[in-house]
Design a protein around this motif. Sequence first.
Motif, mmCIF file in Angstrom:
data_model
loop_
_atom_site.group_PDB
_atom_site.id
_atom_site.type_symbol
_atom_site.label_atom_id
_atom_site.label_comp_id
_atom_site.label_asym_id
_atom_site.label_seq_id
_atom_site.Cartn_x
_atom_site.Cartn_y
_atom_site.Cartn_z
ATOM 1 N N SER A 29 5.605 -1.313 -11.800
ATOM 2 C CA SER A 29 6.095 -1.228 -10.308
ATOM 3 C C SER A 29 5.332 -2.005 -9.197
ATOM 4 N N GLY A 30 4.096 -2.267 -9.803
ATOM 5 C CA GLY A 30 2.979 -2.696 -8.722
ATOM 6 C C GLY A 30 2.625 -1.882 -7.686
ATOM 7 N N VAL A 31 2.717 -0.461 -7.834
ATOM 8 C CA VAL A 31 2.417 0.427 -6.860
ATOM 9 C C VAL A 31 1.479 1.171 -7.205
ATOM 10 N N PHE A 32 0.579 1.408 -6.332
ATOM 11 C CA PHE A 32 -0.543 2.402 -6.319
ATOM 12 C C PHE A 32 0.134 3.868 -6.286
ATOM 13 N N ASN A 33 0.268 4.661 -7.418
ATOM 14 C CA ASN A 33 0.961 5.847 -7.359
ATOM 15 C C ASN A 33 0.043 7.046 -6.948
ATOM 16 N N PHE A 34 0.252 7.262 -5.656
ATOM 17 C CA PHE A 34 -0.737 8.535 -5.217
ATOM 18 C C PHE A 34 0.129 9.977 -5.549
ATOM 19 N N ALA A 35 1.120 10.010 -6.145
ATOM 20 C CA ALA A 35 1.587 11.377 -6.582
ATOM 21 C C ALA A 35 1.074 11.400 -8.125
ATOM 22 N N ALA A 87 10.662 -3.325 -1.016
ATOM 23 C CA ALA A 87 9.669 -3.116 0.284
ATOM 24 C C ALA A 87 8.449 -3.330 -0.001
ATOM 25 N N PRO A 88 7.551 -3.829 0.924
ATOM 26 C CA PRO A 88 6.234 -4.052 0.527
ATOM 27 C C PRO A 88 5.600 -3.125 -0.007
ATOM 28 N N ARG A 89 4.646 -3.469 -0.823
ATOM 29 C CA ARG A 89 3.920 -2.361 -1.853
ATOM 30 C C ARG A 89 2.970 -1.318 -1.092
ATOM 31 N N VAL A 90 2.893 -1.742 0.180
ATOM 32 C CA VAL A 90 1.962 -0.620 1.108
ATOM 33 C C VAL A 90 3.007 0.556 1.463
ATOM 34 N N THR A 91 4.299 0.000 1.749
ATOM 35 C CA THR A 91 5.198 0.909 1.893
ATOM 36 C C THR A 91 5.468 2.031 0.823
ATOM 37 N N LEU A 92 5.332 1.552 -0.356
ATOM 38 C CA LEU A 92 5.869 2.100 -1.246
ATOM 39 C C LEU A 92 4.289 3.271 -1.656
ATOM 40 N N LEU A 93 3.174 2.788 -1.085
ATOM 41 C CA LEU A 93 2.064 3.488 -1.483
ATOM 42 C C LEU A 93 2.446 4.738 -0.334
ATOM 43 N N ILE B 138 -11.440 -6.996 1.592
ATOM 44 C CA ILE B 138 -10.396 -6.398 0.356
ATOM 45 C C ILE B 138 -9.127 -6.054 1.403
ATOM 46 N N ARG B 139 -8.013 -6.395 1.086
ATOM 47 C CA ARG B 139 -6.758 -6.069 2.073
ATOM 48 C C ARG B 139 -6.011 -5.302 1.106
ATOM 49 N N GLY B 140 -4.916 -4.787 1.913
ATOM 50 C CA GLY B 140 -3.843 -4.047 1.213
ATOM 51 C C GLY B 140 -4.108 -2.790 0.430
ATOM 52 N N LEU B 141 -3.476 -2.735 -0.599
ATOM 53 C CA LEU B 141 -3.702 -1.662 -1.112
ATOM 54 C C LEU B 141 -4.998 -1.205 -1.657
ATOM 55 N N TYR B 142 -5.995 -2.147 -1.867
ATOM 56 C CA TYR B 142 -7.336 -1.710 -2.125
ATOM 57 C C TYR B 142 -8.004 -1.254 -0.874
ATOM 58 N N PHE B 143 -7.838 -1.936 0.191
ATOM 59 C CA PHE B 143 -8.427 -1.320 1.420
ATOM 60 C C PHE B 143 -8.160 0.165 1.666
ATOM 61 N N ALA B 144 -6.678 0.630 1.526
ATOM 62 C CA ALA B 144 -6.319 1.700 1.552
ATOM 63 C C ALA B 144 -7.150 2.586 0.565
ATOM 64 N N LEU B 145 -7.427 2.112 -0.410
ATOM 65 C CA LEU B 145 -8.179 2.957 -1.599
ATOM 66 C C LEU B 145 -9.465 3.231 -0.879
ATOM 67 N N GLY B 420 16.505 -4.067 17.171
ATOM 68 C CA GLY B 420 15.394 -5.044 16.909
ATOM 69 C C GLY B 420 15.802 -5.684 15.543
ATOM 70 N N ALA B 421 14.558 -6.016 14.847
ATOM 71 C CA ALA B 421 15.207 -6.719 13.440
ATOM 72 C C ALA B 421 15.731 -5.658 12.632
ATOM 73 N N ARG B 422 16.381 -6.202 11.700
ATOM 74 C CA ARG B 422 17.199 -5.208 10.989
ATOM 75 C C ARG B 422 16.517 -4.397 10.036
ATOM 76 N N ASP B 423 15.522 -4.997 9.280
ATOM 77 C CA ASP B 423 14.681 -4.442 8.496
ATOM 78 C C ASP B 423 13.232 -4.307 8.859
ATOM 79 N N VAL B 424 12.888 -3.285 9.913
ATOM 80 C CA VAL B 424 11.460 -3.252 10.213
ATOM 81 C C VAL B 424 10.736 -2.657 9.095
ATOM 82 N N VAL B 425 9.762 -3.057 8.343
ATOM 83 C CA VAL B 425 9.371 -2.684 7.404
ATOM 84 C C VAL B 425 7.681 -1.993 7.661
ATOM 85 N N VAL B 426 7.136 -1.219 6.705
ATOM 86 C CA VAL B 426 5.787 -0.993 7.097
ATOM 87 C C VAL B 426 4.725 -1.958 7.293
ATOM 88 N N THR B 427 4.933 -2.892 6.388
ATOM 89 C CA THR B 427 3.926 -3.960 6.455
ATOM 90 C C THR B 427 4.659 -5.212 5.722
#
Lengths: 293, 431
Positions: A29-35, A87-93, B138-145, B420-427
Amino acid sequence: MQQAVVYGVITGAVYGFVAIGLVLIYKSSGVFNFAQGEFGTVAVYFLYLAKTGWHLPYPIALLVALGVAVVMGLLTERLIVRPLFDAPRVTLLVATAGVALVSIGTQVWLGEAKPRTIAPILTEPNRITVLGVFVSDQRLLVIGVLLAVAAVLAWFFSRTSLGLAILAASQEPTATDLVGISVKRLSSFTWALAALLGRLAGVLSAPVQGFFTPGQLTLGQGGLIPGFTAAVIGGMTSLPGAFAGGIIVGIAQSMAGSVSWLNALRGSQAVVVFSLLLLVLTVRPQGLFGSRA
Amino acid sequence: MSALTIEYPEDAEDVAPSERRREATASFRPGVGGWVARGVVGALVAAVVLLYPLSVPGFRAGEFTTGVIFAIIGLSLNVLIGYTGQISLGHQAFVGVGAFTSAYVVTVQGQNFAIGVLAAAAVGGLQALILGGVSLRIRGLYFALVTLAYGTLAEDSIFNIQTLTGGGAGQPAPRPTGFVSNHRFYYLCLAFLGLVLWVDWRMMRTKGGRALLALRENPRVAAAYGVNVRLFTLFAFVVSGVFAGIGGALFAHQTTFVVNVVFNFQLALVFIIMTVVGGLRSRSGVVIGSALFALLPPLIKMLRLERPLKRMDLTIPVIVLAAAAIATLVALRKRTRGAALWAPAAIAAISLLVLLPGRVPFLEARLHDVPPLTPELAPLVVGPLLLLLTLTQFPGGVGQQIRPITQWLRGRRFDIHDRGARDVVVTDVRA
């Protein structure tokens, strides 16, 4: 020292389970699964409930825990991941972190925030020595199950059509759909499989410690962060890499607790895991075993 | 007029409206009556914020102060998540370090409150600079990590340094003279919130602010236009760290005694949840969302204060109502026959089981075993449910839902469809 290594390998095996679950889901799924850790903790809670609350025998209680973990994995996939597929992957995170928090909150709420004891399946503590260190049967069981699961997974992903289909879907979902394989079903299946692995990590590791607390496998150094570190060492896409990463993290963590100059540092385990993660990500982002994505 | 539908991805109040949009709205000016109405509504909101906490006894005014502090923390995360698309899962570390810095400067060093807050802000920024400098390649998921691991590192390591935090025993953080009472401290925090809002607003009007929005939309395109992606992300991270430090310092002096166990991973998740539920990139939404989360425990407490309730009296109906509401919403939005049929059926079945406990003795026993949902736990259980609902159904959060009202208050025409935008998403960051 030897004890640190031996125990590190065993703890590392649990991280390996968590890491494989993470890698599986990341691939599909391309998700980092925190669960992922919570699949394990919830399973432990249900094991405890079935065993102590409903007085079921251990094997049946294990089956109940298995069922619950799989259902939780499937529900997460259906209710959270699939609606957010585009949705973007970070949203899924964030969403999976939300699932983890619901789960922890519910455990604290319904299970109270106190540690509960759980007995190992195999109770013999010191029958066998490895490198001069006594290893309890339960710890051996952890290693044994991990090796068995590793073998089964290796066979599954290289020899069965279902395993190959999962690999195909992770590489090219559109093309996989076009040749008549339902990517949605594969996604459900992968989540169930990952939940199953999380559940194995939970029900095998909790009895080694002898007790468990809410969010056990998610919070602190208990499982999720070492698991992610292990997966990153493995390059996030390699299953054998995730195994090896788990063992590496386990040994590093165990050493941090036993080497004296490191141990003087407060929170030495967290420091070691964090350094390892940062080092791999900055120096070799594709991991030790992964290929450049 | 209806033919003129412009679908521009206009995300935030901060984005300069596109030219066509400006043309479309330029013709509209509210009349005298319109301005009076807007003024009255604005004054009412201001009055509630400024005066309502005065009407409650002092010991409860503290809850509103927490709401204001949470709003500052929410804005801090909004800078990072909303403006740059990077996510911090270790914000409890930034808030905690800010809290302990201020407590240390005031209690151990004997300095005054202003220096404590300044030090907290500086340390927060420095912390972000170091962590971001090392890891923002590092960006995105890895930065969150990385931030997640940093958060636990801080929990295990930094928060246990004896001189800084008093170990597990905690560090006293007295309030400044003149602001000792809960009511007065509330206004002090409100002033800080105003300051943070102002800085945020001005920042997003600069070239740097526009660069941030551009690199969130697409880092590669932004880089191609000459935006130094890494530098500006680091800049936003530092600003976020400074805000978090200020929030942490106020948090310390609000509780007057900081203990390290407060700053755990659950708190970091609550911070993220309140920001996302509030609505990324919408300052008003983030403030409302954050304050809502801070006020959730007292709200639940208030519901129980009226009369002593039995254990399951409130817990179960609340859950059932929430489940029913969610299921109905989902069914309504999806407009699928399947969901429309099974969702109400499931709700009806659950309600029947719950409402007729006398008829189902086995279940009644089980339900009576359910412990009460204590106010402290409420954000942990209700919060994530709100988050998942927000993400799957209303991705723009509170901010998007109240956008017609905020736009109207700014002198635009009231347009219920202006979301606003129809789909405002997290990033829009791909890892």
